[in-house]
Design a protein around this motif. Structure first.
Motif, PDB file in Angstrom:
ATOM      1  N   ALA A  35       0.831  -1.213   0.000  1.00  0.00           N
ATOM      2  CA  ALA A  35       0.000   0.000   0.000  1.00  0.00           C
ATOM      3  C   ALA A  35       0.866   1.264   0.000  1.00  0.00           C
ATOM      4  CB  ALA A  35      -0.936   0.000   1.201  1.00  0.00           C
ATOM      5  N   ASP A  36       1.934   1.256   0.800  1.00  0.00           N
ATOM      6  CA  ASP A  36       2.829   2.414   0.845  1.00  0.00           C
ATOM      7  C   ASP A  36       3.564   2.579  -0.484  1.00  0.00           C
ATOM      8  OD1 ASP A  36       2.009   2.728   3.441  1.00  0.00           O
ATOM      9  OD2 ASP A  36       3.861   1.988   4.344  1.00  0.00           O
ATOM     10  N   ALA A  37       3.976   1.469  -1.086  1.00  0.00           N
ATOM     11  CA  ALA A  37       4.655   1.529  -2.381  1.00  0.00           C
ATOM     12  C   ALA A  37       3.729   2.118  -3.437  1.00  0.00           C
ATOM     13  CB  ALA A  37       5.123   0.142  -2.804  1.00  0.00           C
ATOM     14  N   GLU A  38       2.461   1.766  -3.378  1.00  0.00           N
ATOM     15  CA  GLU A  38       1.489   2.324  -4.329  1.00  0.00           C
ATOM     16  C   GLU A  38       1.305   3.823  -4.118  1.00  0.00           C
ATOM     17  OE1 GLU A  38      -1.911  -0.194  -3.703  1.00  0.00           O
ATOM     18  OE2 GLU A  38      -1.023  -1.842  -4.857  1.00  0.00           O
ATOM     19  N   ASP A  39       1.294   4.255  -2.863  1.00  0.00           N
ATOM     20  CA  ASP A  39       1.190   5.687  -2.569  1.00  0.00           C
ATOM     21  C   ASP A  39       2.402   6.449  -3.103  1.00  0.00           C
ATOM     22  OD1 ASP A  39      -1.232   5.321  -1.316  1.00  0.00           O
ATOM     23  OD2 ASP A  39      -0.402   5.363   0.721  1.00  0.00           O
ATOM     24  N   VAL A  40       3.578   5.893  -2.873  1.00  0.00           N
ATOM     25  CA  VAL A  40       4.810   6.518  -3.373  1.00  0.00           C
ATOM     26  C   VAL A  40       4.793   6.537  -4.898  1.00  0.00           C
ATOM     27  CG1 VAL A  40       7.325   6.255  -3.557  1.00  0.00           C
ATOM     28  CG2 VAL A  40       6.201   5.979  -1.337  1.00  0.00           C
ATOM     29  N   PHE A  41       4.413   5.427  -5.503  1.00  0.00           N
ATOM     30  CA  PHE A  41       4.316   5.311  -6.964  1.00  0.00           C
ATOM     31  C   PHE A  41       3.446   6.440  -7.528  1.00  0.00           C
ATOM     32  CE2 PHE A  41       2.141   3.717 -10.748  1.00  0.00           C
ATOM     33  CZ  PHE A  41       3.145   3.117 -11.472  1.00  0.00           C
ATOM     34  N   GLN A  42       2.290   6.617  -6.944  1.00  0.00           N
ATOM     35  CA  GLN A  42       1.371   7.659  -7.411  1.00  0.00           C
ATOM     36  C   GLN A  42       1.976   9.052  -7.237  1.00  0.00           C
ATOM     37  OE1 GLN A  42      -2.424   7.569  -5.431  1.00  0.00           O
ATOM     38  NE2 GLN A  42      -3.323   9.040  -6.816  1.00  0.00           N
ATOM     39  N   GLU A  43       2.578   9.283  -6.099  1.00  0.00           N
ATOM     40  CA  GLU A  43       3.185  10.588  -5.827  1.00  0.00           C
ATOM     41  C   GLU A  43       4.315  10.892  -6.812  1.00  0.00           C
ATOM     42  OE1 GLU A  43       5.154  12.830  -2.003  1.00  0.00           O
ATOM     43  OE2 GLU A  43       3.753  11.179  -1.621  1.00  0.00           O
ATOM     44  N   VAL A  44       5.122   9.885  -7.111  1.00  0.00           N
ATOM     45  CA  VAL A  44       6.245  10.058  -8.042  1.00  0.00           C
ATOM     46  C   VAL A  44       5.724  10.447  -9.431  1.00  0.00           C
ATOM     47  CG1 VAL A  44       8.079   8.842  -9.300  1.00  0.00           C
ATOM     48  CG2 VAL A  44       7.894   8.610  -6.822  1.00  0.00           C
ATOM     49  N   PHE A  45       4.703   9.753  -9.905  1.00  0.00           N
ATOM     50  CA  PHE A  45       4.206  10.057 -11.243  1.00  0.00           C
ATOM     51  C   PHE A  45       3.420  11.368 -11.307  1.00  0.00           C
ATOM     52  CE2 PHE A  45       5.397   5.661 -12.292  1.00  0.00           C
ATOM     53  CZ  PHE A  45       6.159   5.944 -13.415  1.00  0.00           C
ATOM     54  N   ILE A  46       2.888  11.822 -10.201  1.00  0.00           N
ATOM     55  CA  ILE A  46       2.299  13.170 -10.163  1.00  0.00           C
ATOM     56  C   ILE A  46       3.417  14.201 -10.326  1.00  0.00           C
ATOM     57  CG2 ILE A  46       1.194  14.874  -8.649  1.00  0.00           C
ATOM     58  CD1 ILE A  46      -0.524  12.515  -7.564  1.00  0.00           C
ATOM     59  N   LYS A  47       4.523  13.985  -9.616  1.00  0.00           N
ATOM     60  CA  LYS A  47       5.686  14.869  -9.770  1.00  0.00           C
ATOM     61  C   LYS A  47       6.226  14.805 -11.202  1.00  0.00           C
ATOM     62  CE  LYS A  47       7.234  14.495  -4.970  1.00  0.00           C
ATOM     63  NZ  LYS A  47       8.296  13.992  -4.065  1.00  0.00           N
ATOM     64  N   TYR A  48       6.219  13.600 -11.747  1.00  0.00           N
ATOM     65  CA  TYR A  48       6.719  13.402 -13.111  1.00  0.00           C
ATOM     66  C   TYR A  48       5.921  14.253 -14.111  1.00  0.00           C
ATOM     67  CZ  TYR A  48       8.020  11.059 -17.446  1.00  0.00           C
ATOM     68  OH  TYR A  48       8.465  10.795 -18.715  1.00  0.00           O
ATOM     69  N   CYS A  49       4.624  14.295 -13.936  1.00  0.00           N
ATOM     70  CA  CYS A  49       3.782  15.098 -14.831  1.00  0.00           C
ATOM     71  C   CYS A  49       4.155  16.580 -14.754  1.00  0.00           C
ATOM     72  CB  CYS A  49       2.307  14.917 -14.492  1.00  0.00           C
ATOM     73  SG  CYS A  49       1.682  13.272 -14.872  1.00  0.00           S
ATOM     74  N   LYS A  50       4.487  17.038 -13.571  1.00  0.00           N
ATOM     75  CA  LYS A  50       4.863  18.444 -13.387  1.00  0.00           C
ATOM     76  C   LYS A  50       6.208  18.763 -14.031  1.00  0.00           C
ATOM     77  CE  LYS A  50       2.352  18.977  -9.046  1.00  0.00           C
ATOM     78  NZ  LYS A  50       2.462  19.173  -7.597  1.00  0.00           N
ATOM     79  N   TYR A  51       7.149  17.810 -13.958  1.00  0.00           N
ATOM     80  CA  TYR A  51       8.504  18.042 -14.457  1.00  0.00           C
ATOM     81  C   TYR A  51       8.749  17.467 -15.849  1.00  0.00           C
ATOM     82  CZ  TYR A  51       9.784  19.718  -9.851  1.00  0.00           C
ATOM     83  OH  TYR A  51       9.871  20.454  -8.702  1.00  0.00           O
ATOM     84  N   PHE A  52       7.743  16.932 -16.475  1.00  0.00           N
ATOM     85  CA  PHE A  52       7.882  16.239 -17.748  1.00  0.00           C
ATOM     86  C   PHE A  52       8.619  17.067 -18.800  1.00  0.00           C
ATOM     87  CE2 PHE A  52       6.243  15.323 -22.020  1.00  0.00           C
ATOM     88  CZ  PHE A  52       6.640  13.998 -22.136  1.00  0.00           C
ATOM     89  N   ASN A  53       8.289  18.337 -18.921  1.00  0.00           N
ATOM     90  CA  ASN A  53       8.896  19.191 -19.955  1.00  0.00           C
ATOM     91  C   ASN A  53      10.387  19.429 -19.732  1.00  0.00           C
ATOM     92  OD1 ASN A  53       6.447  19.425 -21.303  1.00  0.00           O
ATOM     93  ND2 ASN A  53       5.868  21.270 -20.154  1.00  0.00           N
ATOM     94  N   ARG A  54      10.872  19.233 -18.515  1.00  0.00           N
ATOM     95  CA  ARG A  54      12.285  19.461 -18.213  1.00  0.00           C
ATOM     96  C   ARG A  54      13.153  18.231 -18.488  1.00  0.00           C
ATOM     97  NH1 ARG A  54      11.580  22.422 -12.360  1.00  0.00           N
ATOM     98  NH2 ARG A  54      10.090  23.979 -13.056  1.00  0.00           N
ATOM     99  N   LEU A  55      12.506  17.098 -18.717  1.00  0.00           N
ATOM    100  CA  LEU A  55      13.244  15.843 -18.897  1.00  0.00           C
ATOM    101  C   LEU A  55      13.420  15.579 -20.384  1.00  0.00           C
ATOM    102  CD1 LEU A  55      11.252  13.882 -16.193  1.00  0.00           C
ATOM    103  CD2 LEU A  55      13.462  14.996 -15.927  1.00  0.00           C
ATOM    104  N   ASN A  56      14.664  15.362 -20.777  1.00  0.00           N
ATOM    105  CA  ASN A  56      14.997  15.315 -22.199  1.00  0.00           C
ATOM    106  C   ASN A  56      14.750  13.971 -22.871  1.00  0.00           C
ATOM    107  OD1 ASN A  56      15.907  17.965 -21.841  1.00  0.00           O
ATOM    108  ND2 ASN A  56      17.941  17.261 -21.256  1.00  0.00           N
TER     109      ASN A  56
END
Length: 164
Positions: A35-56
């Protein structure tokens, strides 16, 4: 939606599929709980969406995701400890234990060490007083109180593990 936004969203979805195993594995290894891994997983991909344009490129994305997952897991564990480690007064703990023993007397007690199990059963199930338990077991009242306290603490840990 604009075609650029649709392309961006499609690429993010592809990346989530592509990197999901890596992110989940790192999250699970750092949290030891599905359950904690799933929460972290979701949080990471939310951050990923925010930083997507900066990643080459894919290599940059993978490194960023690994690092972000590790740090997000660490922060998640810190916050979890901070929010779950509350000191309990021994008197507050006695009342909920009474309910547990009435509902399922042996479910949790069977996991305790015998020295604690016997004292807790005599105290909660047989309603004996500390003095009576001491006489019955040929130990001092102080020893009975110590075993009750240690037994409650051990039982509390078992119950917490059972809830997760």
């Amino acid at each position: 939606m604009k075609s650029k936004d649709i392309e961006r969203q499609a690429q993010i979805e592809k990346d989530i599929v592509k990197f999901s195993t890596i992110v989940y594995t790192i999250a699970y290894n750092n949290t030891d709980c599905k359950a904690d891994a799933e929460d972290v997983f979701q949080e990471v991909f939310i951050k990923y969406c925010k930083y997507f344009n900066r990643l080459n490129d894919d290599e940059h994305k993978e490194k960023w995701l690994k690092k972000t997952t590790k740090h997000t897991s660490i922060n998640f564990n810190k916050n979890k400890k901070k929010n779950h480690c509350l000191e309990l007064d021994e008197n507050i703990l006695i009342e909920p234990l009474d309910d547990i023993y009435k509902e399922k007397p042996t479910q949790f007690l069977d996991y305790l060490r015998d020295t604690y199990k016997v004292v807790l059963k005599l105290y909660y199930c047989n309603n004996l007083r500390v003095k009576e338990i001491g006489k019955k077991l040929n130990i001092t009242e102080s020893a009975v109180k110590t075993r009750l306290k240690r037994g409650r603490n051990e039982l509390k840990e078992i119950i917490n593990k059972a809830e997760y």
